[in-house]
Design a protein around this motif. Structure first.
Motif, mmCIF file in Angstrom:
data_model
loop_
_atom_site.group_PDB
_atom_site.id
_atom_site.type_symbol
_atom_site.label_atom_id
_atom_site.label_comp_id
_atom_site.label_asym_id
_atom_site.label_seq_id
_atom_site.Cartn_x
_atom_site.Cartn_y
_atom_site.Cartn_z
ATOM 1 N N VAL A 272 16.005 25.801 5.812
ATOM 2 C CA VAL A 272 15.779 27.120 6.406
ATOM 3 C C VAL A 272 14.220 27.655 6.365
ATOM 4 O O VAL A 272 13.693 28.267 7.246
ATOM 5 C CB VAL A 272 16.240 28.029 4.826
ATOM 6 C CG1 VAL A 272 15.532 29.373 5.128
ATOM 7 C CG2 VAL A 272 17.722 28.239 4.791
ATOM 8 N N TYR A 273 13.220 26.721 5.760
ATOM 9 C CA TYR A 273 11.884 26.896 5.656
ATOM 10 C C TYR A 273 11.415 26.493 7.317
ATOM 11 O O TYR A 273 10.601 27.110 7.909
ATOM 12 C CB TYR A 273 11.202 25.986 4.608
ATOM 13 C CG TYR A 273 9.837 26.193 4.741
ATOM 14 C CD1 TYR A 273 9.161 27.397 4.891
ATOM 15 C CD2 TYR A 273 9.095 24.906 4.631
ATOM 16 C CE1 TYR A 273 7.895 27.448 4.817
ATOM 17 C CE2 TYR A 273 7.471 24.910 4.322
ATOM 18 C CZ TYR A 273 7.036 26.436 4.325
ATOM 19 O OH TYR A 273 5.423 26.448 4.454
ATOM 20 N N ARG B 174 3.296 32.108 19.616
ATOM 21 C CA ARG B 174 3.016 31.628 20.945
ATOM 22 C C ARG B 174 3.255 32.756 22.149
ATOM 23 O O ARG B 174 2.672 33.000 23.201
ATOM 24 C CB ARG B 174 3.822 30.414 21.398
ATOM 25 C CG ARG B 174 3.179 29.019 20.471
ATOM 26 C CD ARG B 174 3.935 27.984 20.857
ATOM 27 N NE ARG B 174 3.591 26.767 20.210
ATOM 28 C CZ ARG B 174 3.910 25.584 20.419
ATOM 29 N NH1 ARG B 174 5.342 25.277 20.976
ATOM 30 N NH2 ARG B 174 3.324 24.620 19.706
ATOM 31 N N LYS B 175 4.514 33.424 21.898
ATOM 32 C CA LYS B 175 4.840 34.667 22.567
ATOM 33 C C LYS B 175 3.809 35.539 22.726
ATOM 34 O O LYS B 175 3.377 36.063 23.827
ATOM 35 C CB LYS B 175 6.057 34.995 22.486
ATOM 36 C CG LYS B 175 6.643 36.523 23.401
ATOM 37 C CD LYS B 175 7.923 36.810 22.963
ATOM 38 C CE LYS B 175 8.642 37.591 23.901
ATOM 39 N NZ LYS B 175 9.881 38.074 23.550
ATOM 40 N N LYS B 176 3.100 36.032 21.565
ATOM 41 C CA LYS B 176 2.294 36.849 21.604
ATOM 42 C C LYS B 176 0.654 36.460 22.130
ATOM 43 O O LYS B 176 0.282 37.393 22.977
ATOM 44 C CB LYS B 176 1.777 37.248 20.047
ATOM 45 C CG LYS B 176 0.954 38.227 19.814
ATOM 46 C CD LYS B 176 0.617 38.645 18.311
ATOM 47 C CE LYS B 176 -0.447 39.907 18.036
ATOM 48 N NZ LYS B 176 -0.557 39.918 16.717
ATOM 49 N N LYS B 177 0.637 35.020 22.017
ATOM 50 C CA LYS B 177 -0.549 34.546 22.725
ATOM 51 C C LYS B 177 -0.599 34.452 24.164
ATOM 52 O O LYS B 177 -1.521 34.781 24.969
ATOM 53 C CB LYS B 177 -0.956 33.148 22.145
ATOM 54 C CG LYS B 177 -2.108 32.610 22.588
ATOM 55 C CD LYS B 177 -2.295 31.113 21.894
ATOM 56 C CE LYS B 177 -3.524 30.328 22.217
ATOM 57 N NZ LYS B 177 -3.627 29.032 21.772
ATOM 58 N N MET B 178 0.867 34.397 24.716
ATOM 59 C CA MET B 178 1.080 34.279 26.129
ATOM 60 C C MET B 178 0.839 35.552 26.674
ATOM 61 O O MET B 178 0.152 35.903 27.925
ATOM 62 C CB MET B 178 2.287 33.538 26.216
ATOM 63 C CG MET B 178 2.648 33.405 27.878
ATOM 64 S SD MET B 178 4.259 32.901 28.269
ATOM 65 C CE MET B 178 4.014 31.100 27.363
ATOM 66 N N ARG C 246 9.583 27.647 12.597
ATOM 67 C CA ARG C 246 9.817 27.528 14.221
ATOM 68 C C ARG C 246 9.892 29.197 14.619
ATOM 69 O O ARG C 246 9.102 29.377 15.703
ATOM 70 C CB ARG C 246 11.228 26.922 14.530
ATOM 71 C CG ARG C 246 11.125 25.504 14.190
ATOM 72 C CD ARG C 246 12.434 24.934 14.547
ATOM 73 N NE ARG C 246 12.498 23.432 14.477
ATOM 74 C CZ ARG C 246 12.360 22.715 15.429
ATOM 75 N NH1 ARG C 246 11.951 23.287 16.597
ATOM 76 N NH2 ARG C 246 12.637 21.478 15.313
ATOM 77 N N HIS C 247 10.655 30.081 13.926
ATOM 78 C CA HIS C 247 10.462 31.467 14.448
ATOM 79 C C HIS C 247 9.179 32.016 14.469
ATOM 80 O O HIS C 247 8.718 32.735 15.355
ATOM 81 C CB HIS C 247 11.586 32.124 13.564
ATOM 82 C CG HIS C 247 11.681 33.653 14.099
ATOM 83 N ND1 HIS C 247 12.346 33.990 15.181
ATOM 84 C CD2 HIS C 247 11.252 34.940 13.387
ATOM 85 C CE1 HIS C 247 12.232 35.192 15.272
ATOM 86 N NE2 HIS C 247 11.659 35.982 14.216
ATOM 87 N N GLN C 248 8.262 31.831 13.438
ATOM 88 C CA GLN C 248 7.067 32.368 13.371
ATOM 89 C C GLN C 248 6.163 31.833 14.407
ATOM 90 O O GLN C 248 5.480 32.542 15.308
ATOM 91 C CB GLN C 248 6.272 32.069 11.978
ATOM 92 C CG GLN C 248 7.157 32.944 10.977
ATOM 93 C CD GLN C 248 6.509 32.701 9.408
ATOM 94 O OE1 GLN C 248 5.603 31.602 9.502
ATOM 95 N NE2 GLN C 248 6.789 33.142 8.532
#
Length: 807
Positions: free
Chosen positions: A290-291, A303-307, A296-298
């Protein structure tokens, strides 16, 4: 003409004279014609009432009444069933007045009800008699188990039965369906519980050697009797019934009951420890998985925000370019959160394949740092460990062909152990003597060479990786500023500690499972366990922990197949000393290796010669405690593997060979392997040559493997290298260690959980083998994910020369 007549007269007188002599002695003569041409002359003696039948010169003495009226009654027949059917309830019933006080009162009362139930034809009593075992067939074909049916005996008394259902059953006695066909599932045969709870008992009897049974045999007979009877009561019944039969050919040894003393889980400390450990590990697996998924989700969102910011920056700067959405792409190794160590090339076969393995490093652009505790928790992630096991790539410190050799050898081991165990619990054990004479069965008989493959691989990997690691300077970081002796001591204990921690966690867990399962089988199975693990493991488990169990008698050994781990660890200790010395004093190390090799050969040859061991005809496990499991007799393949590891390191896997050399090498290697497996078929070796073969054969096997590894590693393997290096083999190779630990448990449970012996044939053996392979590997994946992979990962995290990455 007169001469002819005279000759005929002489012949007639010669032929008739014996008959005339017998008639003169008061005997009558009867001549019978049998068939068309055969004539039997029967002479009857009035005084002895026997007749002499002569046909083709054979004299048979028989009773006169049979010759006259064919009413001869034969009563003293020798039938194996009369010998083996020691326990007869009808004998006890016939002599009840003299027997009733020989057992305890409750047993006597219920046993009387049972006998009366049989006398009255009660269905429950008939079922109990049907559930009891007795000689059927196959004793002379290896059937030692006449166990009856434990399942039927336990199903006779139903706890859900109510008397009011009896009347409803009376209305449908026939048990027929509307079509007139008997349907057991809808049968309405009246059911009635017995007035007591049935119990099941197994008599262990020794059939003494006689003219009928040339060799003494141990036979097991199952009995369904009242549960109020004790084991001793049943033994008394057997002796009493045997005495009435005047049967002295069978001796009742012991009586045990699979139903009287159920296994008490709560009172077993080992079972409690297994439950606690499994619960803790299970919780860590869930938390770690779970951790990782959360991280991975964070990371994906970051990365999506950075892109998005980069795209906006590019748009504002006037740059017009095409972009692609890669947020759903399969992540590569840089997509993993920092600290998640991919145990690629996991060492699952007691080698040090991972000694120099590197941790995955996150991209510098990902500003994520984790504490050591977070990394340790992530080492239990099922996602990461499963991907590592199933990774289709191999590291730079791995020889790909090793994976194929390891996987094939593991399948070979499972095949050999399956045959050994299932034959022990079959009703046609003599089939083994038949199939052993077949040529291809030598593959199973000589399965011991599969373990030599493991020894060779272990020696090869520990040598190859140690020299490569030392060449990279990583070992020097662990012992800077100290003397040579001190540095060597650090290296030695570091290697031993690393190996001990890495192997022991799954080993001890499986050992506990073996102890519990064998205790359960000893209490509930109609068969005796093949070894005394339920007794030895609680007493001698510490020998397994220290990997010294092969230094003690085999009858005291816990988890018999763990002899390999003990030997391999002892070889590892010797190998570690040789490798540490070889770094600075190569000639001294080489001398040590040669001395160990020659000593092993000489010791093995001496033992084989002393015990007149014949590898071509003896059972492979005949001298298990003398030759098979002792480290001083199995060291050769390990040392040869170390030599090959050094060779490939020294040449960097670049050896130029000409075509004649390549062809000769492959021919000699194949010929050696085939000869060792099939070459002694129907061959008798003199004592000296047999001892020499026992001494050198295992090393010869390793030498043949050495060519395969060298050729495949240097580009001369061809299709063999393609097969052995196939990526689909890697997952099975990486869980070989756990597969070796768990597969005998699977095989034992197959046999011990049945209440009837197996009936073997070629088809059933093939199906059983493949079933064992599938079940063993499924369990090995679970054990590896739960115990082995997390330990390997944690060891890498705690490595002293590992870069510290803290929050």
């Amino acid at each position: 003409m007169k001469v002819i007549i005279s000759a005929l007269a002489t012949i007639t007188i010669v032929l008739i004279s014996p008959i005339l002599c017998e008639i003169s002695n008061g005997e009558s003569v009867e001549i019978r014609r049998i068939g068309h041409n055969a004539t039997t002359i029967v002479t009857t003696n009035a005084s002895s009432n026997t007749f002499d039948t002569r046909k083709g010169g054979v004299n048979l003495k028989m009773d006169h009444s049979f010759a006259t009226d064919n009413n001869y009654n034969i009563t003293n027949l020798i039938r194996i069933g009369d010998i083996l059917n020691v326990f007869r309830i009808e004998n006890i019933g016939a002599a009840w007045s003299s027997f009733r006080n020989r057992v305890n009162q409750n047993c006597s009362h219920d046993l009387f009800d049972y006998i009366k139930g049989l006398e009255g034809g009660k269905m429950w009593a008939v079922k109990m008699d049907d559930a009891s075992g007795r000689h059927s067939t196959g004793f002379f074909y290896g059937n030692n188990y006449f166990t009856g049916s434990l399942s039927l005996c336990m199903s006779i008394h139903r706890t859900d039965f109510h008397e009011d259902t009896f009347q409803k059953d009376e209305m449908r006695k026939d048990g027929l369906s509307h079509s007139g066909v008997y349907n057991p599932s809808s049968s309405s045969i009246p059911f009635e519980n017995p007035p007591f709870l049935p119990g099941f008992f197994v008599l262990k009897m020794l059939v003494n050697a006689t003219s009928v049974v040339p060799v003494s045999r141990i036979v097991y007979v199952g009995l369904c009797l009242p549960s109020t009877c004790s084991d001793n009561d049943v033994k008394v019944m057997g002796h009493f019934s045997q005495k009435l039969q005047s049967n002295q050919q069978v001796t009742i040894m012991t009586v045990r009951s699979p139903t009287q003393t159920p296994y008490n889980y709560a009172a077993d400390r080992t079972f409690i420890i297994l439950v606690v450990v499994s619960s803790i590990v299970g919780a860590l697996l869930v938390w770690g998985t779970v951790y990782e998924l959360v991280l991975r989700h964070q990371l994906k969102l970051r990365r999506k925000k950075k892109m998005t910011k980069e795209i906006a920056s590019d748009s504002s700067s006037g740059i017009n370019c095409t972009t692609y959405d890669l947020t759903d792409a399969v992540p590569n190794k840089n997509d993993l959160p920092i600290g998640i160590v991919i145990p690629r090339n996991m060492n699952n076969n007691n080698s040090d394949e991972n000694l120099a393995a590197e941790s995955s490093v996150i991209s510098e652009s990902d500003d994520v740092k984790l504490s050591v505790w977070s990394e340790l928790l992530l080492s239990f992630s099922i996602v990461t460990n499963f991907n590592a096991i199933c990774d289709r790539r191999v590291g730079s410190d791995t020889i790909p062909s090793i994976h194929g050799l390891r996987a094939i050898s593991m399948a070979w081991v499972i095949l050999g152990h399956t045959c050994i165990i299932v034959f022990k619990y079959s009703d046609n054990m003599e089939l083994r003597k038949v199939v052993e004479k077949e040529f291809l069965f030598q593959t199973i008989t000589n399965g011991a060479y599969s373990v030599d493959t493991f020894f060779f691989i272990s020696g090869f990997l520990v040598s190859y990786i140690y020299f490569r690691t030392n060449a990279k300077g990583k070992l020097e970081k662990l012992s800077q500023g100290v003397s040579e002796v001190t540095a060597g001591t650090y290296h030695f204990f570091g290697l031993i500690f690393y190996r001990f921690i890495r192997l022991t966690a799954p080993y001890m867990f499986v050992l506990g499972v073996v102890e519990v399962t064998m205790k359960y089988s000893e209490h509930h199975s109609v068969f005796e366990p093949p070894t005394l693990d339920h007794v030895n493991c609680p007493q001698y488990w510490w020998r397994n922990v220290l990997y010294i169990n092969t230094l003690f008698p085999v009858e005291d050994m816990c988890m018999l197949w763990s002899w390999y781990l003990s030997d391999d660890t002892q070889f590892y200790v010797i190998g570690a000393v040789i490798l540490i010395v070889a770094v600075r004093h190569f000639k001294v190390a080489l001398s040590m290796l040669v001395v160990f090799m020659l000593s092993s050969w000489a010791t093995t040859g001496y033992i084989a010669f002393s015990y007149n061991h014949s590898p071509n005809s003896d059972d492979p496990l005949a001298l298990f405690d003398k030759i098979y499991d002792k480290p001083w007799t199995r060291l050769g393949p390990y040392l040869i593997g170390m030599c090959v590891g050094w060779l490939l390191f020294k040449t960097n896997c670049k050896i130029r060979m000409r075509m004649p050399t390549i062809i000769t090498g492959w021919i000699l290697s194949a010929a050696t392997l085939l000869y060792l497996i099939y070459g002694l078929y129907n061959t008798e070796l003199p004592q000296f040559y047999a001892a020499a073969f026992s001494s050198l054969s295992h090393s010869a096997w390793a030498a043949a493997l050495a060519w395969i590894v060298v050729a495949c590693s240097t580009g001369y393997g061809g299709y063999i290298n393609t097969l052995l290096s196939a990526p689909c083999i890697y997952p099975f190779s990486r869980v070989t260690y756990c597969a070796y630990l768990v597969h005998p448990i699977v095989i034992r449970l197959l046999a011990l959980n049945s209440d009837a012996p197996l009936h073997l044939g070629s088809d059933s053996m093939v199906i059983t083998f493949f079933g064992q392979v599938v079940a063993s590997y499924i369990l090995s994946f679970i054990v590896s994910l739960s115990f082995e992979a997390p330990v390997v990962t944690m060891l890498k995290i705690m490595t002293p020369n590992r870069k510290k990455l803290l929050v």
